[in-house]
Design an enzyme around this catalytic site. Structure first.
Site, PDB file in Angstrom:
ATOM      1  N   GLY A  79       0.781  -1.232   0.000  1.00  0.00           N
ATOM      2  CA  GLY A  79       0.000   0.000   0.000  1.00  0.00           C
ATOM      3  C   GLY A  79       0.811   1.279   0.000  1.00  0.00           C
ATOM      4  CB  CYS A 120     -23.477 -14.095 -22.417  1.00  0.00           C
ATOM      5  SG  CYS A 120     -23.149 -13.313 -20.809  1.00  0.00           S
ATOM      6  CB  CYS A 128     -20.618  -9.180 -19.569  1.00  0.00           C
ATOM      7  SG  CYS A 128     -21.655 -10.539 -19.006  1.00  0.00           S
ATOM      8  CB  CYS A 175     -19.518 -11.259 -22.483  1.00  0.00           C
ATOM      9  SG  CYS A 175     -21.198 -11.142 -23.122  1.00  0.00           S
TER      10      CYS A 175
END
Length: 295
Positions: free
Chosen positions: A29, A248, A270, A276
């Site tokens: 981080g 889909c 998607c 997808c």
């Protein structure tokens, strides 16, 4: 092409990026500064992620580049073409499971990633504190002391005004119980994928000259409150039914909203084009098996 020109960057630049990456992995981080080089594209178009990719990819490895889930967007196509041109001997793919290194803008793939893969995220603004503190020197002190009270106040003000936290992307996330990062403009849907991810996730901000990391199997907890917990996007319709992809039929992925040019109706698809396509392939295989079984 001569080895010293592999990856466009000179060897000193690559070594610096690799050293910064090692430090970023060692301190999860933490924003590691580095001398971001000039690239043949404007800053803000993925130069940070691109430098990470060019410094880390090797001959024989397979690369996937996506932009907001799509392999075919202008940004993804241009970055992939440039990397192919400057890194002879690498392979490219649109399949998530085939990639050794994935460079992405604004999305983490739907398909779960593996330990032997590497995810590079392009980042425009690396510091989550920039919304509450303009001075970088003061932000460094706040990060060092893990003092994120002003950021929590900002989230609380959202709750008071709107009854919920309204941040839709760049959701501040605490890494390894200390540093809070800006996880790039990924949607909230993708933030839980950072937590205990088996994949090393590197984030590069070329314009801001910072590299930071979420190492494998590291805690990544979005900032929230006990009485107002973090939640991802809700794709339910007015009747409470979960919307599905018009292409889909998937009802478990992150969806993008479109307007059908023929009917004018809102439709959903998607966001991850590879996911997808694989759902469509799976449907076709099931249909083939059913046809064979029915004789």
């Amino acid at each position: 092409m001569n080895d010293e020109h592999f990856g466009f960057l000179d060897e000193y630049a690559k070594k610096e990026v690799r050293r910064a990456t090692l430090k970023a992995v060692a301190i999860p981080g933490y924003q590691v500064p580095y001398s971001s080089r000039e690239m043949p594209m404007g800053r803000g178009f993925g130069t940070g992620g691109l430098q990470l990719t060019l410094a880390l990819i090797g001959r024989g490895e397979t690369l996937k580049v996506i932009d907001q889930g799509s392999d075919d967007s202008v940004n993804a196509v241009n970055l992939r073409s440039f990397i192919e041109m400057t890194c002879p001997g690498i392979h490219t793919t649109c399949r998530t499971e085939q990639a050794d290194l994935i460079q992405s803008r604004h999305r983490i793939p739907e398909k779960p990633l593996r330990e032997d893969q590497l995810l590079v995220l392009q980042v425009p603004y690396p510091d989550a504190l920039v919304v509450v503190e303009a001075s970088e020197d003061k932000r460094k002190l706040l990060h060092g002391e893990a003092d994120y009270s002003r950021l929590l106040v900002k989230l609380y003000e959202d709750i008071v005004k709107f009854s919920e936290i309204t941040i839709s992307h760049r959701y501040p996330t605490r890494i390894n119980n200390h540093y809070v990062i800006d996880p790039s403009p990924i949607p909230r849907w993708d933030v839980p994928k950072l937590h205990q991810s088996p994949t090393l996730i590197l984030l590069g901000a070329g314009r801001e000259k910072k590299i930071y990391a979420v190492p494998p199997y590291t805690q990544a907890i979005p900032l929230a409150f006990e009485d107002v917990p973090f939640r991802v996007e809700d794709f339910s319709d007015e009747q409470g039914q979960r919307r599905s992809c018009v292409r889909c039929g998937c009802d478990s992925s992150f969806l993008d909203e479109y307007v059908d040019s023929a009917t004018g109706e809102q439709v959903y698809r998607c966001s991850d084009s590879d996911w997808c396509n694989q759902q469509l392939e799976l449907q076709r295989r099931v249909e083939e098996v059913v046809e064979v079984a029915n004789g």
